[in-house]
Design an enzyme around this catalytic site. Structure first.
Site, PDB file in Angstrom:
ATOM      1  N   ARG A 179      29.959  44.313  52.259  1.00 38.44           N
ATOM      2  CA  ARG A 179      30.996  43.424  52.685  1.00 38.44           C
ATOM      3  C   ARG A 179      31.897  43.754  53.837  1.00 38.44           C
ATOM      4  O   ARG A 179      32.542  43.242  54.244  1.00 38.44           O
ATOM      5  CB  ARG A 179      31.821  42.760  51.568  1.00 38.44           C
ATOM      6  CG  ARG A 179      31.244  41.801  50.732  1.00 38.44           C
ATOM      7  CD  ARG A 179      31.830  41.796  49.180  1.00 38.44           C
ATOM      8  NE  ARG A 179      31.336  41.289  48.287  1.00 38.44           N
ATOM      9  CZ  ARG A 179      30.092  41.676  47.704  1.00 38.44           C
ATOM     10  NH1 ARG A 179      29.431  42.606  47.990  1.00 38.44           N
ATOM     11  NH2 ARG A 179      29.270  40.827  46.790  1.00 38.44           N
ATOM     12  N   CYS A 186      40.823  47.520  51.043  1.00 35.55           N
ATOM     13  CA  CYS A 186      39.764  47.861  50.011  1.00 35.55           C
ATOM     14  C   CYS A 186      40.252  48.455  48.782  1.00 35.55           C
ATOM     15  O   CYS A 186      40.683  49.678  48.760  1.00 35.55           O
ATOM     16  CB  CYS A 186      38.569  48.352  50.788  1.00 35.55           C
ATOM     17  SG  CYS A 186      37.200  48.773  49.755  1.00 35.55           S
ATOM     18  N   VAL A 187      40.182  47.677  47.858  1.00 39.04           N
ATOM     19  CA  VAL A 187      40.582  48.431  46.366  1.00 39.04           C
ATOM     20  C   VAL A 187      39.257  48.291  45.673  1.00 39.04           C
ATOM     21  O   VAL A 187      38.631  47.558  45.340  1.00 39.04           O
ATOM     22  CB  VAL A 187      41.500  47.314  45.850  1.00 39.04           C
ATOM     23  CG1 VAL A 187      42.166  48.253  44.671  1.00 39.04           C
ATOM     24  CG2 VAL A 187      42.881  47.108  46.894  1.00 39.04           C
ATOM     25  N   GLU A 200      50.679  48.799  50.744  1.00 38.39           N
ATOM     26  CA  GLU A 200      51.621  48.814  51.893  1.00 38.39           C
ATOM     27  C   GLU A 200      51.448  47.770  52.702  1.00 38.39           C
ATOM     28  O   GLU A 200      52.020  47.325  53.574  1.00 38.39           O
ATOM     29  CB  GLU A 200      51.683  50.298  52.451  1.00 38.39           C
ATOM     30  CG  GLU A 200      52.369  51.341  51.728  1.00 38.39           C
ATOM     31  CD  GLU A 200      51.673  51.932  50.407  1.00 38.39           C
ATOM     32  OE1 GLU A 200      50.375  52.034  50.739  1.00 38.39           O
ATOM     33  OE2 GLU A 200      52.133  52.041  49.362  1.00 38.39           O
ATOM     34  N   PHE A 227      44.428  37.029  54.365  1.00 37.82           N
ATOM     35  CA  PHE A 227      44.157  38.223  53.248  1.00 37.82           C
ATOM     36  C   PHE A 227      42.916  38.629  53.336  1.00 37.82           C
ATOM     37  O   PHE A 227      41.645  38.120  53.087  1.00 37.82           O
ATOM     38  CB  PHE A 227      44.419  37.274  51.827  1.00 37.82           C
ATOM     39  CG  PHE A 227      44.310  38.213  50.700  1.00 37.82           C
ATOM     40  CD1 PHE A 227      45.266  39.168  50.252  1.00 37.82           C
ATOM     41  CD2 PHE A 227      43.155  38.439  49.807  1.00 37.82           C
ATOM     42  CE1 PHE A 227      45.392  39.882  49.334  1.00 37.82           C
ATOM     43  CE2 PHE A 227      43.125  39.082  49.011  1.00 37.82           C
ATOM     44  CZ  PHE A 227      44.420  40.059  48.466  1.00 37.82           C
ATOM     45  N   HIS A 255      45.236  51.304  38.103  1.00 40.57           N
ATOM     46  CA  HIS A 255      45.710  51.345  39.591  1.00 40.57           C
ATOM     47  C   HIS A 255      45.344  49.924  40.260  1.00 40.57           C
ATOM     48  O   HIS A 255      45.743  49.225  41.081  1.00 40.57           O
ATOM     49  CB  HIS A 255      45.338  52.433  40.487  1.00 40.57           C
ATOM     50  CG  HIS A 255      46.756  53.486  40.728  1.00 40.57           C
ATOM     51  ND1 HIS A 255      46.884  54.531  40.064  1.00 40.57           N
ATOM     52  CD2 HIS A 255      47.651  53.185  41.620  1.00 40.57           C
ATOM     53  CE1 HIS A 255      48.086  54.850  40.309  1.00 40.57           C
ATOM     54  NE2 HIS A 255      48.475  54.330  41.265  1.00 40.57           N
TER      55      HIS A 255
HETATM   56  C1  DLZ Z   1      46.730  54.970  44.660  1.00 39.05           C
HETATM   57  C2  DLZ Z   1      45.476  54.142  45.154  1.00 39.05           C
HETATM   58  C3  DLZ Z   1      44.463  53.929  44.393  1.00 39.05           C
HETATM   59  C4  DLZ Z   1      44.127  54.543  43.122  1.00 39.05           C
HETATM   60  N1  DLZ Z   1      43.216  53.194  44.923  1.00 39.05           N
HETATM   61  C5  DLZ Z   1      43.525  52.539  46.032  1.00 39.05           C
HETATM   62  C6  DLZ Z   1      42.368  51.952  46.530  1.00 39.05           C
HETATM   63  O1  DLZ Z   1      41.319  51.711  46.043  1.00 39.05           O
HETATM   64  N2  DLZ Z   1      42.542  51.199  47.664  1.00 39.05           N
HETATM   65  C7  DLZ Z   1      43.755  51.178  48.554  1.00 39.05           C
HETATM   66  O2  DLZ Z   1      43.929  50.747  49.368  1.00 39.05           O
HETATM   67  N3  DLZ Z   1      44.861  52.151  47.867  1.00 39.05           N
HETATM   68  C8  DLZ Z   1      44.499  52.556  46.817  1.00 39.05           C
HETATM   69  N4  DLZ Z   1      45.496  53.409  46.456  1.00 39.05           N
HETATM   70  C9  DLZ Z   1      46.978  53.667  47.190  1.00 39.05           C
HETATM   71  C10 DLZ Z   1      47.933  52.468  47.084  1.00 39.05           C
HETATM   72  O3  DLZ Z   1      47.391  51.312  47.866  1.00 39.05           O
HETATM   73  C11 DLZ Z   1      49.350  52.957  47.801  1.00 39.05           C
HETATM   74  O4  DLZ Z   1      48.922  53.424  49.050  1.00 39.05           O
HETATM   75  C12 DLZ Z   1      49.710  54.040  46.762  1.00 39.05           C
HETATM   76  O5  DLZ Z   1      50.112  53.653  45.307  1.00 39.05           O
HETATM   77  C13 DLZ Z   1      51.235  54.677  47.394  1.00 39.05           C
HETATM   78  O6  DLZ Z   1      52.283  53.220  47.181  1.00 39.05           O
END
Ligand code: DLZ
Length: 163
Positions: A136, A89-90, A67, A122, A97
């Site tokens: 980090r 943070c992903v 988002e 970014f 995903h």
């Molecule tokens: C669904 C999801 C997953 C599995 N992992 C992360 C993540 O590691 N970091 C993050 O910021 N958001 C994650 N999300 C949520 C998605 O960014 C998003 O909010 C949902 O898919 C709804 O659009």
């Protein structure tokens, strides 16, 4: 990850212009908030350290990194800010995903950078595990939020000198 050899908080302050008068919006993902709130604190403190006023820094939140593009766009449309930083943070999980979210946000922020006359910065960590993210977010590799703020200041200065 490219940052293992670089401390994200290490920079030469003499090469950073004054942030006095700069107005910035910082959009923060709530997902992995232990990490992203530390990025936020690093970014805000770095702006203040370089002369920005607290009232010129707006912080707002979106549910997840995916988002961030929509949140950044909403702030851009107000035309009130000199730059917009997104912080997220992903963490690589077992599902795909990770790839979808990383691809979505990088494409989204890249597009915004071509659509508006302000820089979008970014500040998203994409890591294999939580420890790499903590390293980090104020840990042994510095803070990505600090790096994002310094980048924003330099880019705002460049835009002021050119556009
Ligand atoms: C669904 C999801 C997953 C599995 N992992 C992360 C993540 O590691 N970091 C993050 O910021 N958001 C994650 N999300 C949520 C998605 O960014 C998003 O909010 C949902 O898919 C709804 O659009």
């Amino acid at each position: 990850m490219a940052t293992a050899l670089k401390n994200l908080s290490a920079y030469d302050p003499s090469k950073v212009p004054s942030a006095k008068g700069m107005k910035v919006a910082i959009v923060v993902a709530e997902w992995n908030e232990e990490i992203t709130f530390a990025l936020r604190d690093g970014a805000v403190n770095t702006f203040l350290k370089h002369g920005a006023k607290e009232g010129d820094i707006v912080v707002d939140y979106v549910p997840g990194t995916f988002e961030l593009t929509a949140g950044a766009r909403a702030f851009a449309q107000t035309r009130e800010y000199n730059a917009i930083i997104v912080l997220g943070c992903v963490i690589q999980g077992e599902t795909r995903h990770f790839d979808f979210i990383c691809h979505g946000v990088t494409q989204g922020i890249t597009q915004l950078n071509t659509q508006y006359d302000i820089p979008f910065i970014f500040g998203v960590l994409t890591t294999d595990d939580k420890q790499q993210a903590l390293d980090r977010a104020g840990g042994k590799h510095g803070n990505k939020g600090d790096e994002a703020a310094v980048t924003a200041i330099k880019m705002i200065d460049l835009f002021k000198r050119t556009i």
